[in-house]
Design a protein around this motif. Structure first.
Motif, PDB file in Angstrom:
ATOM      1  N   ALA A  11      77.666   5.165 102.140  1.00 56.90           N
ATOM      2  CA  ALA A  11      79.058   3.543 100.630  1.00 56.90           C
ATOM      3  C   ALA A  11      78.975   3.949  99.242  1.00 56.90           C
ATOM      4  O   ALA A  11      78.132   4.508  98.505  1.00 56.90           O
ATOM      5  N   THR A  12      79.821   3.330  98.962  1.00 55.99           N
ATOM      6  CA  THR A  12      80.674   3.752  97.307  1.00 55.99           C
ATOM      7  C   THR A  12      81.087   1.912  97.419  1.00 55.99           C
ATOM      8  O   THR A  12      81.496   2.126  98.048  1.00 55.99           O
ATOM      9  N   VAL A  13      79.942   1.152  97.049  1.00 61.50           N
ATOM     10  CA  VAL A  13      80.441  -0.285  95.871  1.00 61.50           C
ATOM     11  C   VAL A  13      81.277  -0.371  94.638  1.00 61.50           C
ATOM     12  O   VAL A  13      80.797   0.081  94.051  1.00 61.50           O
ATOM     13  N   LYS A  14      81.870  -1.280  94.710  1.00 68.36           N
ATOM     14  CA  LYS A  14      81.875  -1.894  93.017  1.00 68.36           C
ATOM     15  C   LYS A  14      80.899  -2.637  92.722  1.00 68.36           C
ATOM     16  O   LYS A  14      81.255  -4.193  93.870  1.00 68.36           O
ATOM     17  N   VAL A  15      80.233  -3.719  91.756  1.00 69.12           N
ATOM     18  CA  VAL A  15      79.461  -4.570  91.598  1.00 69.12           C
ATOM     19  C   VAL A  15      80.722  -5.375  91.430  1.00 69.12           C
ATOM     20  O   VAL A  15      81.902  -5.479  90.358  1.00 69.12           O
ATOM     21  N   THR A  16      80.342  -7.130  92.008  1.00 67.36           N
ATOM     22  CA  THR A  16      80.782  -8.000  91.668  1.00 67.36           C
ATOM     23  C   THR A  16      80.329  -8.752  90.793  1.00 67.36           C
ATOM     24  O   THR A  16      80.892  -9.550  89.913  1.00 67.36           O
ATOM     25  N   LYS A  17      78.978  -9.522  91.190  1.00 65.38           N
ATOM     26  CA  LYS A  17      78.749 -10.089  90.568  1.00 65.38           C
ATOM     27  C   LYS A  17      76.777 -10.095  90.539  1.00 65.38           C
ATOM     28  O   LYS A  17      76.617  -9.250  91.377  1.00 65.38           O
ATOM     29  N   ILE A  18      75.942 -10.064  89.357  1.00 65.04           N
ATOM     30  CA  ILE A  18      74.683  -9.938  89.213  1.00 65.04           C
ATOM     31  C   ILE A  18      74.021 -11.833  89.643  1.00 65.04           C
ATOM     32  O   ILE A  18      74.078 -12.236  88.403  1.00 65.04           O
ATOM     33  N   ASN A  19      73.428 -11.553  90.424  1.00 62.33           N
ATOM     34  CA  ASN A  19      72.848 -13.159  90.546  1.00 62.33           C
ATOM     35  C   ASN A  19      70.951 -12.605  89.683  1.00 62.33           C
ATOM     36  O   ASN A  19      71.322 -11.707  89.249  1.00 62.33           O
ATOM     37  N   GLY A  20      70.762 -14.206  89.663  1.00 62.30           N
ATOM     38  CA  GLY A  20      69.408 -14.307  89.123  1.00 62.30           C
ATOM     39  C   GLY A  20      69.552 -14.750  87.684  1.00 62.30           C
ATOM     40  O   GLY A  20      70.415 -14.588  86.846  1.00 62.30           O
ATOM     41  N   GLU A  21      68.161 -14.670  87.241  1.00 63.34           N
ATOM     42  CA  GLU A  21      68.296 -15.338  85.615  1.00 63.34           C
ATOM     43  C   GLU A  21      67.265 -14.650  84.675  1.00 63.34           C
ATOM     44  O   GLU A  21      66.669 -13.957  85.223  1.00 63.34           O
ATOM     45  N   GLY A  22      67.321 -14.532  83.206  1.00 67.94           N
ATOM     46  CA  GLY A  22      66.108 -14.228  82.665  1.00 67.94           C
ATOM     47  C   GLY A  22      66.021 -12.995  82.942  1.00 67.94           C
ATOM     48  O   GLY A  22      66.616 -12.015  82.399  1.00 67.94           O
ATOM     49  N   PRO A  23      64.180 -12.778  82.474  1.00 63.93           N
ATOM     50  CA  PRO A  23      64.704 -11.267  82.539  1.00 63.93           C
ATOM     51  C   PRO A  23      64.597  -9.645  83.369  1.00 63.93           C
ATOM     52  O   PRO A  23      65.368  -8.828  83.467  1.00 63.93           O
ATOM     53  N   VAL A  24      64.955 -10.981  84.952  1.00 63.87           N
ATOM     54  CA  VAL A  24      65.752  -9.965  86.076  1.00 63.87           C
ATOM     55  C   VAL A  24      66.890  -9.554  86.105  1.00 63.87           C
ATOM     56  O   VAL A  24      66.894  -8.501  85.959  1.00 63.87           O
ATOM     57  N   ARG A  25      68.095 -10.053  85.453  1.00 61.24           N
ATOM     58  CA  ARG A  25      68.706 -10.192  85.901  1.00 61.24           C
ATOM     59  C   ARG A  25      69.052  -8.865  83.987  1.00 61.24           C
ATOM     60  O   ARG A  25      69.253  -8.148  84.945  1.00 61.24           O
ATOM     61  N   ARG A  26      68.040  -9.152  83.705  1.00 64.01           N
ATOM     62  CA  ARG A  26      67.711  -8.076  82.273  1.00 64.01           C
ATOM     63  C   ARG A  26      68.071  -6.939  82.531  1.00 64.01           C
ATOM     64  O   ARG A  26      68.597  -5.838  82.365  1.00 64.01           O
ATOM     65  N   ARG A  27      66.958  -6.622  83.358  1.00 62.20           N
ATOM     66  CA  ARG A  27      65.959  -5.502  83.665  1.00 62.20           C
ATOM     67  C   ARG A  27      67.432  -4.698  84.710  1.00 62.20           C
ATOM     68  O   ARG A  27      68.071  -3.922  84.215  1.00 62.20           O
ATOM     69  N   ILE A  28      67.853  -5.573  84.967  1.00 61.28           N
ATOM     70  CA  ILE A  28      69.010  -4.914  86.355  1.00 61.28           C
ATOM     71  C   ILE A  28      70.337  -4.287  85.647  1.00 61.28           C
ATOM     72  O   ILE A  28      70.890  -3.499  85.479  1.00 61.28           O
ATOM     73  N   MET A  29      70.438  -5.304  84.729  1.00 61.09           N
ATOM     74  CA  MET A  29      71.736  -4.862  83.271  1.00 61.09           C
ATOM     75  C   MET A  29      70.858  -3.600  82.480  1.00 61.09           C
ATOM     76  O   MET A  29      72.359  -2.526  82.655  1.00 61.09           O
ATOM     77  N   ASP A  30      69.867  -3.641  82.262  1.00 60.58           N
ATOM     78  CA  ASP A  30      69.398  -2.238  81.169  1.00 60.58           C
ATOM     79  C   ASP A  30      69.339  -0.734  82.368  1.00 60.58           C
ATOM     80  O   ASP A  30      69.353  -0.314  81.644  1.00 60.58           O
ATOM     81  N   MET A  31      69.105  -0.654  83.736  1.00 60.29           N
ATOM     82  CA  MET A  31      69.260   0.425  84.769  1.00 60.29           C
ATOM     83  C   MET A  31      71.126   0.674  84.772  1.00 60.29           C
ATOM     84  O   MET A  31      71.009   1.975  85.158  1.00 60.29           O
ATOM     85  N   GLY A  32      71.687   0.073  83.755  1.00 55.97           N
ATOM     86  CA  GLY A  32      72.846   0.081  84.074  1.00 55.97           C
ATOM     87  C   GLY A  32      74.411  -0.247  85.023  1.00 55.97           C
ATOM     88  O   GLY A  32      75.291   0.106  84.936  1.00 55.97           O
ATOM     89  N   ILE A  33      73.321  -0.848  85.818  1.00 55.80           N
ATOM     90  CA  ILE A  33      74.169  -1.792  86.749  1.00 55.80           C
ATOM     91  C   ILE A  33      74.803  -3.285  85.798  1.00 55.80           C
ATOM     92  O   ILE A  33      74.209  -3.364  85.978  1.00 55.80           O
ATOM     93  N   THR A  34      76.519  -3.293  85.689  1.00 51.35           N
ATOM     94  CA  THR A  34      77.070  -4.171  84.844  1.00 51.35           C
ATOM     95  C   THR A  34      78.520  -3.957  86.303  1.00 51.35           C
ATOM     96  O   THR A  34      78.384  -3.995  86.704  1.00 51.35           O
TER      97      THR A  34
END
Length: 76
Positions: A11-34
């Motif tokens: 499947a191909t999906v489009k990210v609509t929202k990233i939940n979580g806070e602080g370092p966990v959210r930042r780590r996900i975004m640093d991996m290129g998932i925005t």
């Protein structure tokens, strides 16, 4: 709510929202998932953890717990 954890192989999906806070959210975004990025689900390990995806031209393995924080919409 549809999360990356619920997506099926191929499947191909489009990210609509990233939940979580602080370092966990930042780590996900640093991996290129925005927001609005497309992610292709390549494969899932036999026990379901981790999930291998292709994002922004490179392959990435995500833990199930991290994939559960990423809300997405199905494209294909």
């Amino acid at each position: 709510m549809f999360t990356l954890k619920d997506a099926k192989i191929g499947a191909t999906v489009k990210v609509t929202k990233i939940n979580g806070e602080g370092p966990v959210r930042r780590r996900i975004m640093d991996m290129g998932i925005t927001k609005n990025v497309e992610i292709f689900i390549r494969k899932v390990a036999p026990l379901g953890d981790p999930i291998e995806v292709k994002v922004r031209g490179y392959e990435l393995s995500l833990r199930k717990a991290d994939a559960e924080m990423i809300e997405a919409e199905l494209l294909k």
